[in-house]
Design a protein around this motif. Sequence first.
Motif, PDB file in Angstrom:
ATOM      1  N   LYS A  13       0.833  -1.205   0.000  1.00 43.80           N
ATOM      2  CA  LYS A  13       0.000   0.000   0.000  1.00 43.80           C
ATOM      3  C   LYS A  13       0.869   1.258   0.000  1.00 43.80           C
ATOM      4  O   LYS A  13       0.525   2.259  -0.648  1.00 43.80           O
ATOM      5  N   GLU A  14       1.998   1.190   0.670  1.00 44.01           N
ATOM      6  CA  GLU A  14       2.920   2.323   0.683  1.00 44.01           C
ATOM      7  C   GLU A  14       3.462   2.602  -0.720  1.00 44.01           C
ATOM      8  O   GLU A  14       3.559   3.752  -1.147  1.00 44.01           O
ATOM      9  N   ILE A  15       3.788   1.532  -1.445  1.00 46.56           N
ATOM     10  CA  ILE A  15       4.249   1.679  -2.832  1.00 46.56           C
ATOM     11  C   ILE A  15       3.148   2.311  -3.686  1.00 46.56           C
ATOM     12  O   ILE A  15       3.390   3.236  -4.462  1.00 46.56           O
ATOM     13  N   ILE A  16       1.936   1.816  -3.533  1.00 50.50           N
ATOM     14  CA  ILE A  16       0.806   2.341  -4.309  1.00 50.50           C
ATOM     15  C   ILE A  16       0.568   3.814  -3.994  1.00 50.50           C
ATOM     16  O   ILE A  16       0.410   4.647  -4.902  1.00 50.50           O
ATOM     17  N   ASN A  17       0.553   4.147  -2.721  1.00 48.82           N
ATOM     18  CA  ASN A  17       0.313   5.540  -2.323  1.00 48.82           C
ATOM     19  C   ASN A  17       1.389   6.470  -2.862  1.00 48.82           C
ATOM     20  O   ASN A  17       1.104   7.587  -3.309  1.00 48.82           O
ATOM     21  N   PHE A  18       2.634   6.017  -2.819  1.00 50.50           N
ATOM     22  CA  PHE A  18       3.735   6.829  -3.338  1.00 50.50           C
ATOM     23  C   PHE A  18       3.582   7.044  -4.839  1.00 50.50           C
ATOM     24  O   PHE A  18       3.736   8.169  -5.344  1.00 50.50           O
ATOM     25  N   LYS A  19       3.254   5.966  -5.560  1.00 46.54           N
ATOM     26  CA  LYS A  19       3.135   6.056  -7.017  1.00 46.54           C
ATOM     27  C   LYS A  19       1.980   6.963  -7.426  1.00 46.54           C
ATOM     28  O   LYS A  19       2.038   7.633  -8.457  1.00 46.54           O
ATOM     29  N   PHE A  20       0.923   6.972  -6.616  1.00 49.64           N
ATOM     30  CA  PHE A  20      -0.231   7.795  -6.963  1.00 49.64           C
ATOM     31  C   PHE A  20       0.073   9.290  -6.864  1.00 49.64           C
ATOM     32  O   PHE A  20      -0.681  10.113  -7.364  1.00 49.64           O
ATOM     33  N   GLN A  21       1.177   9.626  -6.216  1.00 54.00           N
ATOM     34  CA  GLN A  21       1.565  11.032  -6.138  1.00 54.00           C
ATOM     35  C   GLN A  21       2.261  11.508  -7.413  1.00 54.00           C
ATOM     36  O   GLN A  21       2.490  12.701  -7.595  1.00 54.00           O
ATOM     37  N   ILE A  22       2.579  10.559  -8.298  1.00 52.88           N
ATOM     38  CA  ILE A  22       3.245  10.890  -9.559  1.00 52.88           C
ATOM     39  C   ILE A  22       2.176  11.143 -10.608  1.00 52.88           C
ATOM     40  O   ILE A  22       1.365  10.258 -10.908  1.00 52.88           O
ATOM     41  N   SER A  23       2.170  12.310 -11.190  1.00 58.17           N
ATOM     42  CA  SER A  23       1.041  12.754 -12.012  1.00 58.17           C
ATOM     43  C   SER A  23       0.786  11.873 -13.228  1.00 58.17           C
ATOM     44  O   SER A  23      -0.362  11.628 -13.590  1.00 58.17           O
ATOM     45  N   ASN A  24       1.842  11.388 -13.878  1.00 56.24           N
ATOM     46  CA  ASN A  24       1.627  10.623 -15.119  1.00 56.24           C
ATOM     47  C   ASN A  24       1.655   9.115 -14.889  1.00 56.24           C
ATOM     48  O   ASN A  24       1.705   8.337 -15.844  1.00 56.24           O
ATOM     49  N   PHE A  25       1.618   8.686 -13.622  1.00 57.20           N
ATOM     50  CA  PHE A  25       1.663   7.249 -13.332  1.00 57.20           C
ATOM     51  C   PHE A  25       0.273   6.643 -13.470  1.00 57.20           C
ATOM     52  O   PHE A  25      -0.705   7.199 -12.992  1.00 57.20           O
ATOM     53  N   LYS A  26       0.196   5.479 -14.139  1.00 56.23           N
ATOM     54  CA  LYS A  26      -1.079   4.772 -14.269  1.00 56.23           C
ATOM     55  C   LYS A  26      -0.949   3.378 -13.658  1.00 56.23           C
ATOM     56  O   LYS A  26      -0.239   2.533 -14.190  1.00 56.23           O
ATOM     57  N   LEU A  27      -1.602   3.169 -12.515  1.00 56.35           N
ATOM     58  CA  LEU A  27      -1.731   1.824 -11.964  1.00 56.35           C
ATOM     59  C   LEU A  27      -2.980   1.220 -12.577  1.00 56.35           C
ATOM     60  O   LEU A  27      -4.079   1.731 -12.400  1.00 56.35           O
ATOM     61  N   LEU A  28      -2.793   0.138 -13.303  1.00 55.43           N
ATOM     62  CA  LEU A  28      -3.879  -0.413 -14.094  1.00 55.43           C
ATOM     63  C   LEU A  28      -4.927  -1.109 -13.240  1.00 55.43           C
ATOM     64  O   LEU A  28      -6.132  -1.011 -13.495  1.00 55.43           O
ATOM     65  N   ALA A  29      -4.463  -1.858 -12.221  1.00 52.86           N
ATOM     66  CA  ALA A  29      -5.378  -2.660 -11.410  1.00 52.86           C
ATOM     67  C   ALA A  29      -4.665  -3.112 -10.146  1.00 52.86           C
ATOM     68  O   ALA A  29      -3.454  -2.943 -10.001  1.00 52.86           O
ATOM     69  N   LEU A  30      -5.430  -3.720  -9.239  1.00 54.13           N
ATOM     70  CA  LEU A  30      -4.858  -4.396  -8.089  1.00 54.13           C
ATOM     71  C   LEU A  30      -4.805  -5.886  -8.393  1.00 54.13           C
ATOM     72  O   LEU A  30      -5.822  -6.490  -8.740  1.00 54.13           O
ATOM     73  N   GLY A  31      -3.612  -6.458  -8.279  1.00 59.49           N
ATOM     74  CA  GLY A  31      -3.512  -7.873  -8.593  1.00 59.49           C
ATOM     75  C   GLY A  31      -2.067  -8.332  -8.667  1.00 59.49           C
ATOM     76  O   GLY A  31      -1.151  -7.509  -8.759  1.00 59.49           O
ATOM     77  N   GLU A  32      -1.840  -9.514  -8.527  1.00 61.96           N
ATOM     78  CA  GLU A  32      -2.769 -10.620  -8.609  1.00 61.96           C
ATOM     79  C   GLU A  32      -3.164 -10.992  -7.199  1.00 61.96           C
ATOM     80  O   GLU A  32      -2.326 -11.379  -6.395  1.00 61.96           O
ATOM     81  N   ILE A  33      -4.436 -10.890  -6.886  1.00 63.83           N
ATOM     82  CA  ILE A  33      -4.917 -11.163  -5.538  1.00 63.83           C
ATOM     83  C   ILE A  33      -5.955 -12.276  -5.612  1.00 63.83           C
ATOM     84  O   ILE A  33      -6.398 -12.654  -6.700  1.00 63.83           O
ATOM     85  N   GLY A  34      -6.354 -12.800  -4.447  1.00 59.43           N
ATOM     86  CA  GLY A  34      -7.397 -13.809  -4.478  1.00 59.43           C
ATOM     87  C   GLY A  34      -7.269 -14.847  -3.386  1.00 59.43           C
ATOM     88  O   GLY A  34      -6.775 -14.577  -2.289  1.00 59.43           O
ATOM     89  N   LEU A  35      -7.713 -16.074  -3.698  1.00 60.24           N
ATOM     90  CA  LEU A  35      -7.707 -17.197  -2.766  1.00 60.24           C
ATOM     91  C   LEU A  35      -7.192 -18.437  -3.491  1.00 60.24           C
ATOM     92  O   LEU A  35      -7.526 -18.656  -4.654  1.00 60.24           O
ATOM     93  N   ASP A  36      -6.393 -19.244  -2.794  1.00 59.41           N
ATOM     94  CA  ASP A  36      -5.872 -20.471  -3.391  1.00 59.41           C
ATOM     95  C   ASP A  36      -5.720 -21.539  -2.316  1.00 59.41           C
ATOM     96  O   ASP A  36      -4.829 -21.474  -1.485  1.00 59.41           O
ATOM     97  N   TYR A  37      -6.628 -22.518  -2.350  1.00 60.86           N
ATOM     98  CA  TYR A  37      -6.579 -23.622  -1.392  1.00 60.86           C
ATOM     99  C   TYR A  37      -6.176 -24.926  -2.075  1.00 60.86           C
ATOM    100  O   TYR A  37      -6.439 -26.012  -1.556  1.00 60.86           O
ATOM    101  N   TYR A  38      -5.558 -24.817  -3.227  1.00 66.60           N
ATOM    102  CA  TYR A  38      -5.209 -26.009  -4.016  1.00 66.60           C
ATOM    103  C   TYR A  38      -4.169 -26.862  -3.292  1.00 66.60           C
ATOM    104  O   TYR A  38      -4.309 -28.078  -3.198  1.00 66.60           O
TER     105      TYR A  38
END
Length: 266
Positions: free
Chosen positions: A84-109
């Motif tokens: 989250k710290e990385i994301i927050n820092f990057k969002f302060q950069i005007s031309n930065f585009k974070l496309l999505a949050l991922g890869e997240i989820g659940l894996d019980y395999y």
Amino acid sequence: MSILNFIDTHCHLDGEEFAQDRDAVVQRAREAGCRAIFLPAIDVASCHTVLDVCAQYPDYCYPMLGLHPEEVRADWREQLAAIKEIINFKFQISNFKLLALGEIGLDYYWSREFEKEQLEAFEEQVRWAVELQLPLMIHCRKAQNEMVAIIKKYAHDLVGGVFHCFTGNEQEARQLLEFPQFVLGIGGVLTFKKSHLPETLAAAVPLDRIVLETDAPYMAPVPMRGQRNESSFIRYLITRLAEAYGVSEEEICERTNENVARVFGI
């Protein structure tokens, strides 16, 4: 084969598997018709490598940041705080585009050792998606009911996302399609000899609900199965999808690109 125009929505191009020839892999992707590659992170370290690779190929490679369920351990809170710290820092950069949050989820395999931690880490990142109004790249194995239960809690506030690496049956597809802002990510399994995915998709999934992906370096499609996967191999998925849906390869590209634009705004 004709030159096509497609997007790889899930490729671990930052991985060590591509360290020796990443430029050549990107060049082959461009020549095959791949016009963008989306890179998911899996942990704190890969957030940095994903961002580094995307900086090397601006306006071609796009980052997705998050904590993969198989990387969730007892220290998951610390890992998420760092991401989250990385994301927050990057969002302060005007031309930065974070496309999505991922890869997240659940894996019980493989194990349910960190089942509770996975649920909590996944839900926390879903809340980020609501807060930041970003789409999700969701990984789910042997946990669809648990995953769906969490998504339902936030469905009205989520902008959408991808259920990555869909390989399920018609019933599972229909359950996921109940979230209208989400699409299914289709990869190399589609081409495997014993796969029922072509029939499942044609029967239960409209063309406006799928996107293309490699999950490279994993899951290479036939006839490249067993090799390191890469974005240029998506052309084999396009051929198989065109056969399954009874449309042209160009239409598969056009429709899946439209789906990418709708979900990711790109």
